[in-house]
Design a protein around this motif. Structure first.
Motif, PDB file in Angstrom:
ATOM      1  N   SER A  58       0.828  -1.205   0.000  1.00  0.00           N
ATOM      2  CA  SER A  58       0.000   0.000   0.000  1.00  0.00           C
ATOM      3  C   SER A  58       0.866   1.259   0.000  1.00  0.00           C
ATOM      4  CB  SER A  58      -0.919   0.007   1.223  1.00  0.00           C
ATOM      5  OG  SER A  58      -1.681   1.197   1.259  1.00  0.00           O
ATOM      6  N   TRP A  59       0.491   2.213  -0.841  1.00  0.00           N
ATOM      7  CA  TRP A  59       1.209   3.483  -0.856  1.00  0.00           C
ATOM      8  C   TRP A  59       0.684   4.443   0.216  1.00  0.00           C
ATOM      9  CZ3 TRP A  59      -2.075   7.539  -1.668  1.00  0.00           C
ATOM     10  CH2 TRP A  59      -3.260   7.293  -2.378  1.00  0.00           C
ATOM     11  N   ARG A  60      -0.432   4.113   0.807  1.00  0.00           N
ATOM     12  CA  ARG A  60      -1.005   4.994   1.821  1.00  0.00           C
ATOM     13  C   ARG A  60      -0.250   4.924   3.149  1.00  0.00           C
ATOM     14  NH1 ARG A  60      -5.674   2.917  -0.881  1.00  0.00           N
ATOM     15  NH2 ARG A  60      -6.849   4.600  -1.924  1.00  0.00           N
ATOM     16  N   PHE A 106       8.642   0.292 -11.963  1.00  0.00           N
ATOM     17  CA  PHE A 106       7.399   0.408 -12.730  1.00  0.00           C
ATOM     18  C   PHE A 106       6.438  -0.724 -12.379  1.00  0.00           C
ATOM     19  CE2 PHE A 106       4.919  -0.491 -16.609  1.00  0.00           C
ATOM     20  CZ  PHE A 106       4.227   0.711 -16.706  1.00  0.00           C
ATOM     21  N   ILE A 107       6.953  -1.946 -12.252  1.00  0.00           N
ATOM     22  CA  ILE A 107       6.104  -3.069 -11.837  1.00  0.00           C
ATOM     23  C   ILE A 107       5.571  -2.834 -10.430  1.00  0.00           C
ATOM     24  CG2 ILE A 107       6.114  -5.536 -11.304  1.00  0.00           C
ATOM     25  CD1 ILE A 107       8.086  -5.933 -13.573  1.00  0.00           C
ATOM     26  N   HIS A 108       6.411  -2.266  -9.563  1.00  0.00           N
ATOM     27  CA  HIS A 108       5.950  -1.955  -8.204  1.00  0.00           C
ATOM     28  C   HIS A 108       4.834  -0.913  -8.232  1.00  0.00           C
ATOM     29  CE1 HIS A 108       5.987  -1.476  -3.917  1.00  0.00           C
ATOM     30  NE2 HIS A 108       6.383  -0.216  -3.996  1.00  0.00           N
ATOM     31  N   LEU A 109       4.923   0.045  -9.138  1.00  0.00           N
ATOM     32  CA  LEU A 109       3.842   1.029  -9.291  1.00  0.00           C
ATOM     33  C   LEU A 109       2.543   0.357  -9.716  1.00  0.00           C
ATOM     34  CD1 LEU A 109       2.673   3.918  -9.643  1.00  0.00           C
ATOM     35  CD2 LEU A 109       3.712   3.934 -11.923  1.00  0.00           C
ATOM     36  N   ILE A 110       2.621  -0.571 -10.654  1.00  0.00           N
ATOM     37  CA  ILE A 110       1.412  -1.271 -11.105  1.00  0.00           C
ATOM     38  C   ILE A 110       0.820  -2.119  -9.980  1.00  0.00           C
ATOM     39  CG2 ILE A 110       0.563  -3.030 -12.702  1.00  0.00           C
ATOM     40  CD1 ILE A 110       2.579  -2.052 -14.735  1.00  0.00           C
ATOM     41  N   VAL A 111       1.683  -2.856  -9.265  1.00  0.00           N
ATOM     42  CA  VAL A 111       1.197  -3.706  -8.172  1.00  0.00           C
ATOM     43  C   VAL A 111       0.563  -2.865  -7.069  1.00  0.00           C
ATOM     44  CG1 VAL A 111       1.936  -5.279  -6.341  1.00  0.00           C
ATOM     45  CG2 VAL A 111       2.841  -5.552  -8.652  1.00  0.00           C
ATOM     46  N   THR A 112       1.196  -1.762  -6.732  1.00  0.00           N
ATOM     47  CA  THR A 112       0.651  -0.880  -5.686  1.00  0.00           C
ATOM     48  C   THR A 112      -0.675  -0.266  -6.111  1.00  0.00           C
ATOM     49  OG1 THR A 112       2.907  -0.372  -4.965  1.00  0.00           O
ATOM     50  CG2 THR A 112       1.166   1.116  -4.238  1.00  0.00           C
ATOM     51  N   SER A 113      -0.768   0.151  -7.365  1.00  0.00           N
ATOM     52  CA  SER A 113      -2.017   0.747  -7.857  1.00  0.00           C
ATOM     53  C   SER A 113      -3.146  -0.272  -7.884  1.00  0.00           C
ATOM     54  CB  SER A 113      -1.796   1.331  -9.256  1.00  0.00           C
ATOM     55  OG  SER A 113      -0.786   2.319  -9.238  1.00  0.00           O
ATOM     56  N   LEU A 114      -2.843  -1.498  -8.291  1.00  0.00           N
ATOM     57  CA  LEU A 114      -3.878  -2.541  -8.302  1.00  0.00           C
ATOM     58  C   LEU A 114      -4.294  -2.923  -6.887  1.00  0.00           C
ATOM     59  CD1 LEU A 114      -2.554  -4.876 -11.161  1.00  0.00           C
ATOM     60  CD2 LEU A 114      -4.457  -3.248 -11.252  1.00  0.00           C
ATOM     61  N   TYR A 115      -3.331  -2.939  -5.962  1.00  0.00           N
ATOM     62  CA  TYR A 115      -3.651  -3.309  -4.584  1.00  0.00           C
ATOM     63  C   TYR A 115      -4.544  -2.258  -3.917  1.00  0.00           C
ATOM     64  CZ  TYR A 115      -2.955  -4.670   0.291  1.00  0.00           C
ATOM     65  OH  TYR A 115      -3.155  -5.046   1.603  1.00  0.00           O
ATOM     66  N   CYS A 116      -4.234  -0.990  -4.146  1.00  0.00           N
ATOM     67  CA  CYS A 116      -5.009   0.100  -3.518  1.00  0.00           C
ATOM     68  C   CYS A 116      -6.159   0.591  -4.389  1.00  0.00           C
ATOM     69  CB  CYS A 116      -4.084   1.278  -3.199  1.00  0.00           C
ATOM     70  SG  CYS A 116      -2.800   0.920  -2.000  1.00  0.00           S
ATOM     71  N   HIS A 117      -6.301   0.050  -5.602  1.00  0.00           N
ATOM     72  CA  HIS A 117      -7.347   0.464  -6.540  1.00  0.00           C
ATOM     73  C   HIS A 117      -7.258   1.962  -6.840  1.00  0.00           C
ATOM     74  CE1 HIS A 117      -9.171  -3.493  -6.044  1.00  0.00           C
ATOM     75  NE2 HIS A 117      -9.120  -3.315  -4.732  1.00  0.00           N
ATOM     76  N   ALA A 118      -6.033   2.482  -6.842  1.00  0.00           N
ATOM     77  CA  ALA A 118      -5.842   3.903  -7.145  1.00  0.00           C
ATOM     78  C   ALA A 118      -4.366   4.156  -7.404  1.00  0.00           C
ATOM     79  CB  ALA A 118      -6.326   4.790  -5.999  1.00  0.00           C
ATOM     80  N   ILE A 119      -4.109   5.114  -8.297  1.00  0.00           N
ATOM     81  CA  ILE A 119      -2.728   5.503  -8.557  1.00  0.00           C
ATOM     82  C   ILE A 119      -2.204   6.273  -7.353  1.00  0.00           C
ATOM     83  CG2 ILE A 119      -1.236   6.885 -10.063  1.00  0.00           C
ATOM     84  CD1 ILE A 119      -3.157   6.351 -12.337  1.00  0.00           C
ATOM     85  N   PRO A 120      -0.958   6.031  -6.949  1.00  0.00           N
ATOM     86  CA  PRO A 120      -0.422   6.731  -5.768  1.00  0.00           C
ATOM     87  C   PRO A 120      -0.541   8.248  -5.895  1.00  0.00           C
ATOM     88  CG  PRO A 120       1.057   4.968  -6.424  1.00  0.00           C
ATOM     89  CD  PRO A 120       0.003   5.052  -7.482  1.00  0.00           C
ATOM     90  N   ALA A 121      -1.146   8.848  -4.879  1.00  0.00           N
ATOM     91  CA  ALA A 121      -1.322  10.302  -4.853  1.00  0.00           C
ATOM     92  C   ALA A 121      -0.498  10.945  -3.752  1.00  0.00           C
ATOM     93  CB  ALA A 121      -2.808  10.639  -4.660  1.00  0.00           C
ATOM     94  N   ASN A 122       0.390  10.183  -3.160  1.00  0.00           N
ATOM     95  CA  ASN A 122       1.214  10.686  -2.058  1.00  0.00           C
ATOM     96  C   ASN A 122       2.561  11.118  -2.623  1.00  0.00           C
ATOM     97  OD1 ASN A 122       2.471  11.244   0.319  1.00  0.00           O
ATOM     98  ND2 ASN A 122       1.990   9.306   1.307  1.00  0.00           N
ATOM     99  N   LEU A 123       2.922  12.386  -2.406  1.00  0.00           N
ATOM    100  CA  LEU A 123       4.184  12.904  -2.916  1.00  0.00           C
ATOM    101  C   LEU A 123       5.372  12.221  -2.257  1.00  0.00           C
ATOM    102  CD1 LEU A 123       5.551  14.963  -4.787  1.00  0.00           C
ATOM    103  CD2 LEU A 123       5.456  16.617  -2.896  1.00  0.00           C
ATOM    104  N   PHE A 124       5.224  11.840  -0.994  1.00  0.00           N
ATOM    105  CA  PHE A 124       6.300  11.148  -0.290  1.00  0.00           C
ATOM    106  C   PHE A 124       6.609   9.805  -0.948  1.00  0.00           C
ATOM    107  CE2 PHE A 124       7.938   8.459   3.178  1.00  0.00           C
ATOM    108  CZ  PHE A 124       8.988   9.254   3.632  1.00  0.00           C
ATOM    109  N   TRP A 125       5.589   9.107  -1.425  1.00  0.00           N
ATOM    110  CA  TRP A 125       5.783   7.826  -2.090  1.00  0.00           C
ATOM    111  C   TRP A 125       6.565   8.013  -3.384  1.00  0.00           C
ATOM    112  CZ3 TRP A 125       4.770   5.382  -6.675  1.00  0.00           C
ATOM    113  CH2 TRP A 125       4.834   3.986  -6.671  1.00  0.00           C
ATOM    114  N   TRP A 126       6.209   9.012  -4.176  1.00  0.00           N
ATOM    115  CA  TRP A 126       6.905   9.257  -5.436  1.00  0.00           C
ATOM    116  C   TRP A 126       8.360   9.668  -5.199  1.00  0.00           C
ATOM    117  CZ3 TRP A 126       5.114   7.689  -9.939  1.00  0.00           C
ATOM    118  CH2 TRP A 126       3.739   7.508 -10.093  1.00  0.00           C
ATOM    119  N   ALA A 127       8.587  10.508  -4.199  1.00  0.00           N
ATOM    120  CA  ALA A 127       9.964  10.912  -3.887  1.00  0.00           C
ATOM    121  C   ALA A 127      10.799   9.715  -3.442  1.00  0.00           C
ATOM    122  CB  ALA A 127       9.956  11.998  -2.816  1.00  0.00           C
ATOM    123  N   LEU A 128      10.173   8.817  -2.681  1.00  0.00           N
ATOM    124  CA  LEU A 128      10.878   7.627  -2.226  1.00  0.00           C
ATOM    125  C   LEU A 128      11.222   6.709  -3.396  1.00  0.00           C
ATOM    126  CD1 LEU A 128      11.896   5.939   0.178  1.00  0.00           C
ATOM    127  CD2 LEU A 128       9.630   4.909   0.289  1.00  0.00           C
TER     128      LEU A 128
END
Length: 200
Positions: A58-60, A106-128
């Motif tokens: 989860s990116w949350r 990129f695969i981690h982005l897809i897996v995280t988005s599918l798991y949370c049913h949403a594209i990551p919207a947290n700036l901290f996640w993208w910076a990490l």
């Protein structure tokens, strides 16, 4: 007359085959999640937190305003350091490190988005993710270049210049006793100049 097929060129074509690339990506992704899971479980047990899949997928949970978020961020940075070793073992080519590191994230982005049913919207996640990809690429390229530039040892014996003086003396005495030259190519006989001319 049927045309003769040219033999496959060694090296590049074999290394860039789709099956090999897909297997390397799969193994690297499994190593990425495996190391992250071990680090997250260990950190959660030490901190006394509940272990669940949200900590991994989860990116949350990666937030900059909580202690858990910063701890998970540190865990993912450590995981990128560990994955540089797997890149060295699985990829071993500095030119391909950047592609593999971006593919993993990129695969981690897809897996995280599918798991949370949403594209990551947290700036901290993208910076990490940017920090993790940079560390993995930098260390992976450095490690692969270090491995590529290492001298190759063909198992040759040391030359007479590199041998100690004691070994040289022993070799010369053995050579004179056997009637062989220092290079071991054959037997030599000292013949005087006058003697050689008379024989001719």
């Amino acid at each position: 007359m049927p045309r003769r097929r040219r033999p496959p060129r060694p090296g590049a074509l074999a290394d860039l085959s789709p099956t090999r690339i897909l297997s390397q990506i799969a193994l690297l992704q499994l190593a990425y999640y495996g190391c992250a899971g071990i680090l997250i479980i260990f950190t959660a047990l030490v901190a006394g937190k509940e272990i669940n899949a949200d900590l991994l997928f989860s990116w949350r949970t990666l937030r900059g305003d909580t202690t858990v978020g910063w701890t998970l961020g540190l865990v993912w940075v450590l995981n990128s350091l560990t994955c540089a070793i797997f890149i060295l073992l699985l990829v071993a080519r500095s030119k391909l490190v950047f592609d593999f590191a971006l593919t993993v994230h990129f695969i981690h982005l897809i897996v995280t988005s599918l798991y949370c049913h949403a594209i990551p919207a947290n700036l901290f996640w993208w910076a990490l993710q940017l920090c993790s990809a940079t560390i993995m690429t930098s260390l992976g390229v450095w490690a692969c270049q270090w491995r590529e530039l290492r001298p190759i040892d063909f198992g040759s014996k040391p030359t007479a210049r590199n041998q100690p003086a004691a070994d040289e003396g022993a070799g010369e005495s053995r050579g004179r006793g056997r009637g062989r030259g220092r290079d071991g190519a054959g037997e030599y006989e000292m013949v005087g100049m006058n003697g050689g001319e008379n024989n001719v």
